[in-house]
Design a protein around this motif. Structure first.
Motif, short mmCIF file in Angstrom:
data_model
loop_
_atom_site.label_atom_id
_atom_site.label_comp_id
_atom_site.label_asym_id
_atom_site.label_seq_id
_atom_site.Cartn_x
_atom_site.Cartn_y
_atom_site.Cartn_z
N ASP A 131 0.67 -1.24 -0.15
CA ASP A 131 -0.03 0.15 0.11
C ASP A 131 0.82 1.46 -0.09
O ASP A 131 0.50 2.07 -0.85
N LEU A 132 1.99 1.22 0.95
CA LEU A 132 2.83 2.36 1.06
C LEU A 132 3.62 2.68 -0.33
O LEU A 132 3.56 3.87 -0.85
N ARG A 133 4.02 1.80 -1.03
CA ARG A 133 4.67 1.88 -2.22
C ARG A 133 3.71 2.20 -3.24
O ARG A 133 4.22 3.30 -4.14
N HIS A 134 2.72 1.87 -3.39
CA HIS A 134 1.32 2.08 -4.46
C HIS A 134 1.18 3.92 -3.99
O HIS A 134 1.22 4.45 -5.24
N MET A 135 1.02 4.13 -2.71
CA MET A 135 0.69 5.58 -2.70
C MET A 135 1.99 6.51 -3.04
O MET A 135 1.79 7.52 -3.74
N PHE A 136 3.19 6.13 -2.67
CA PHE A 136 4.27 6.93 -3.03
C PHE A 136 4.63 6.95 -4.41
O PHE A 136 5.17 8.08 -5.02
N VAL A 187 2.51 7.22 -6.80
CA VAL A 187 1.58 8.28 -7.21
C VAL A 187 1.97 9.71 -6.89
O VAL A 187 1.99 10.63 -7.71
N ARG A 188 2.21 9.61 -5.60
CA ARG A 188 3.04 10.91 -5.27
C ARG A 188 4.33 11.46 -6.06
O ARG A 188 4.43 12.60 -6.39
N MET A 189 5.18 10.46 -6.11
CA MET A 189 6.10 10.74 -7.08
C MET A 189 5.86 11.30 -8.58
O MET A 189 6.39 12.20 -8.84
N ILE A 190 5.00 10.83 -9.16
CA ILE A 190 4.38 11.04 -10.34
C ILE A 190 4.05 12.48 -10.33
O ILE A 190 4.34 13.52 -11.11
N LEU A 191 3.12 12.76 -9.41
CA LEU A 191 2.26 13.92 -9.42
C LEU A 191 3.10 15.00 -8.64
O LEU A 191 3.17 16.20 -9.38
N GLU A 192 3.80 14.90 -7.67
CA GLU A 192 4.72 15.77 -7.06
C GLU A 192 5.76 16.11 -7.85
O GLU A 192 6.16 17.39 -7.65
N GLY A 193 6.43 14.98 -8.34
CA GLY A 193 7.52 15.22 -9.61
C GLY A 193 7.17 16.19 -10.53
O GLY A 193 7.87 17.25 -10.83
N HIS A 194 5.95 16.16 -11.12
CA HIS A 194 5.72 16.83 -12.14
C HIS A 194 5.05 18.34 -11.53
O HIS A 194 5.66 19.43 -12.32
N ILE A 252 -6.28 15.71 -6.49
CA ILE A 252 -6.09 14.32 -6.19
C ILE A 252 -5.04 14.09 -4.81
O ILE A 252 -5.48 13.52 -3.94
N ILE A 253 -4.06 15.16 -4.82
CA ILE A 253 -3.31 15.06 -3.78
C ILE A 253 -4.10 15.44 -2.41
O ILE A 253 -3.89 15.04 -1.29
N ASP A 254 -4.96 16.55 -2.60
CA ASP A 254 -5.92 16.81 -1.45
C ASP A 254 -6.59 15.63 -0.65
O ASP A 254 -6.73 15.69 0.35
N GLN A 255 -6.89 14.69 -1.50
CA GLN A 255 -7.88 13.65 -1.04
C GLN A 255 -7.05 12.58 -0.40
O GLN A 255 -7.21 11.72 0.44
N MET A 256 -5.69 12.62 -0.82
CA MET A 256 -4.67 11.86 -0.05
C MET A 256 -3.89 12.39 1.26
O MET A 256 -3.01 11.72 1.89
N GLN A 257 -4.56 13.71 1.46
CA GLN A 257 -3.93 14.53 2.75
C GLN A 257 -3.77 13.61 3.94
O GLN A 257 -2.73 13.52 4.69
N SER A 258 -4.78 12.93 4.34
CA SER A 258 -4.89 12.28 5.74
C SER A 258 -3.87 11.12 5.76
O SER A 258 -3.09 10.96 6.64
N GLU A 269 12.13 18.28 -10.38
CA GLU A 269 11.58 17.12 -10.83
C GLU A 269 12.23 15.92 -10.02
O GLU A 269 11.62 15.13 -9.31
N LEU A 270 13.29 15.66 -10.54
CA LEU A 270 14.29 14.70 -9.93
C LEU A 270 14.42 14.76 -8.55
O LEU A 270 14.36 13.53 -7.96
N LEU A 271 14.92 15.77 -8.06
CA LEU A 271 15.03 15.93 -6.79
C LEU A 271 13.95 15.65 -5.74
O LEU A 271 13.92 14.90 -4.80
N MET A 272 12.75 16.18 -6.37
CA MET A 272 11.44 15.73 -5.58
C MET A 272 11.10 14.26 -5.45
O MET A 272 10.72 13.72 -4.39
N LYS A 273 11.45 13.60 -6.79
CA LYS A 273 11.26 12.09 -6.78
C LYS A 273 12.05 11.49 -5.72
O LYS A 273 11.85 10.82 -5.11
N LYS A 274 13.35 11.74 -5.78
CA LYS A 274 14.55 11.20 -4.92
C LYS A 274 13.99 11.46 -3.46
O LYS A 274 14.07 10.52 -2.63
N HIS A 275 13.48 12.63 -3.10
CA HIS A 275 12.96 12.98 -1.83
C HIS A 275 11.95 12.09 -1.43
O HIS A 275 12.12 11.46 -0.25
N LEU A 276 11.04 11.90 -2.07
CA LEU A 276 9.77 10.95 -1.74
C LEU A 276 10.18 9.81 -1.70
O LEU A 276 9.83 8.89 -0.85
N GLN A 277 11.12 9.27 -2.63
CA GLN A 277 11.73 7.69 -2.51
C GLN A 277 12.30 7.49 -1.03
O GLN A 277 12.41 6.66 -0.51
#
Length: 202
Positions: A72-77, A79-86, A141-147, A184-192
């Motif tokens: 679950d954790l990997r799937h959520m992250f 999605v976050r990497m794709i969206l927050e990276g962009h 989409i990100i707002d729905q994931m906030q909790s 974008e690259l730094l955000m993805k690395k940060h979330l990873q």
């Protein structure tokens, strides 16, 4: 989908959500509409509506508080990497001077604030970048994931993940320097790094 706005619904939603987020209702706990309605002094309808919304937000599944698996954790992250990276990429093009100043303030608080202040500053840092995407669908989409994001943010902040704020500063410098690809690259690395740390701690 419009969200109910009655005071009973707001009370029920916020109380149940906060009990989950502060650990009072642990992962795996079964929620009973009748009992919650009695405890909160409301009818079962706002309880039912609250549980439905918390299911949409990922905190409840089949009337039980979620106990996220590593998968679950990997799937959520992912999605976050794709969206927050962009979002970081577009923020490098669109972020205003005022927004950059607010981003820098988040980093300052991240280095000097209390745990609660750091939690808020961490959320604000990511929110500012997502908002700067100027993409209402992405923001929603990100707002729905906030909790559910909050639960993992608590893990990295409370357990003092090494390098957390340094990574924020690197992302900030890339956005300030209008280097979209690097941001974008730094955000993805940060979330990873957040993901790897959360998997280890949880």
């Amino acid at each position: 989908m419009s969200k109910p706005s009655s005071s009973a619904y707001v009370l029920a939603y916020e109380t149940i959500r906060d009990r989950i987020l502060n650990g009072e209702l642990e992962g795996g706990t079964k929620l009973t509409e009748e009992r919650l309605a009695e405890e909160l002094g409301v009818s079962r309808t706002p309880i039912r509506e609250s549980i439905r919304r918390l299911e949409q937000e990922g905190l409840i599944k089949k009337k039980r508080v979620v106990k996220p698996t590593e998968s679950d954790l990997r799937h959520m992250f992912q999605v976050r990497m794709i969206l927050e990276g962009h979002a970081a990429r577009t923020a490098a093009a669109y972020m205003t001077d005022d927004e950059l100043t607010a981003l820098a303030e988040c980093i300052h608080i991240g280095r000097t604030g209390t745990i609660e202040e750091i939690m808020k500053a961490n959320k604000q840092f990511h929110d500012l970048i997502v908002q700067a995407s100027r993409n209402p669908v992405m923001i929603d989409i990100i707002d729905q994931m906030q909790s559910i994001i909050y639960l993992f943010r608590k893990t990295v902040v409370y357990h003092k993940r090494t390098g957390l704020i340094d990574e924020h500063e690197e992302i900030y410098e890339a956005i300030k320097g209008r280097d979209a690809e690097k941001a974008e690259l730094l955000m993805k690395k940060h979330l990873q790094a957040d993901l790897d740390f959360s998997v280890h701690v949880l």
